[in-house]
Design an enzyme around this catalytic site. Structure first.
Site, short mmCIF file in Angstrom:
data_model
loop_
_atom_site.label_atom_id
_atom_site.label_comp_id
_atom_site.label_asym_id
_atom_site.label_seq_id
_atom_site.Cartn_x
_atom_site.Cartn_y
_atom_site.Cartn_z
CB SER A 126 -0.95 -0.03 1.18
OG SER A 126 -2.04 0.81 0.95
CE LYS A 178 -16.64 21.63 11.33
NZ LYS A 178 -15.38 21.76 10.59
#
Length: 313
Positions: A126, A178
């Site tokens: 990765s 948010k």
């Protein structure tokens, strides 16, 4: 009673003195070996979870902190005595930002005219593979776990658990999104789409890094970039690494690329160690602490990543 305490203190002091003497003796032997060697190759370690910076504090797990690693790479780049760099890698990945920062510094080392070779250990997957694609050559052990080309963002939803416990959380926010990803609420389809767009954007960057670094068609990269891991042997067959071997193989390849004649001098860029590390190193016959074994981060499907700390895994 007092005699026993005094005797214990004396023994402790003697053992400490012996350990220090062994540590410095070991350092002296290694210094002598370095002096007798030839042109220099820098060794930069990338071990543990890749992050932009270390969390600090005693007892924290080993991380590959980008701020420290880039500093070591910069030192190697600016040192005229160092002809090339080997990235000794043992990592299951980490954050997008940390991987990218290290990768950019690797590019600067190469732009300075110095060769960079990756020596893969047990795992270089990765984010570790992202960085590897920035090097001139990649050397993997046949049993190395590498690849895992992909990006993951995991969110933990605990709304039902909170309800069972009678816990009510109220989010006071300034905008509709948010509190997206908050554990006390269900993810809406719109929020799911936003998060997916973030992951997709980082994935496209990853595919580009692999395609450019390995000189492969992006279409071919996408066929391999489904998140799976490969052994070093499989990666070699697929063109994801250049050679199979151990660390000595990587040293030999690096020396050839850099045009080094004879036995190169290997310079560990880790730097000065604390006294207790030197003592332990002396007792082990090595000034370096043994790295903490990886837990196979890529193989843990329940690994949690914070929403704004996207992992290249």
């Amino acid at each position: 009673m007092h005699k026993k305490i005094i005797t214990g203190v004396v023994i402790a002091v003697l053992l400490f003195s012996l350990a220090v003497a062994m540590a410095f003796m070991g350092n002296g032997e290694r210094t002598a070996q370095k002096t007798a060697a030839g042109e220099k190759i820098a060794i930069v370690h990338i071990e543990g979870t890749i992050m932009s910076s270390s969390p600090g504090g005693f007892g924290n797990p080993a991380v590959a902190a980008a701020d420290q690693i880039t500093r070591q790479l910069k030192e190697a780049r600016e040192n005229p005595d160092i002809k090339a760099v080997i990235l000794k890698m043992n990592t299951g990945g980490g954050t997008v930002v940390g991987s990218d920062e290290i990768g950019r510094e690797v590019e600067r080392v190469r732009q300075s005219g110095k060769k960079v070779v990756v020596a893969m250990g047990e795992m270089a997957a990765s984010g570790g593979y992202w960085i590897s694609c920035k090097a001139d050559k990649i050397v993997a052990n046949p049993g190395t776990f590498t690849g895992s080309i992909g990006v993951i963002m995991q969110l933990t939803e605990m709304k039902d658990l909170f309800n069972k416990l009678g816990i009510e959380v109220k989010n006071i926010k300034t905008g509709a999104y948010k509190d997206m990803g908050s554990s006390n609420k269900e993810l809406s389809p719109e929020e799911q789409e936003i998060f997916q767009s973030l992951v997709n954007d980082s994935y496209e960057d990853f595919v580009k890094v692999v395609a450019e670094g390995r000189k492969m068609d992006p279409v071919q990269v996408r066929k391999l970039a489904d998140g799976r891991i490969y052994t070093g042997k499989q990666a070699k067959q697929l063109g994801l690494v250049d050679a199979l071997g151990d660390f000595d193989t990587a040293v030999q390849i690096t020396a050839e690329l850099a045009g080094i004649k004879g036995e190169p001098e290997l310079i560990d860029m880790t730097g000065e160690q604390l006294l207790w590390q030197q003592i332990l190193g002396g007792l082990q016959g090595n000034t370096q602490l043994m790295p903490i074994p990886l837990e196979g981060l890529l193989l843990l499907p329940d690994k949690v990543a914070a929403p704004m700390n996207t992992n290249v895994e």
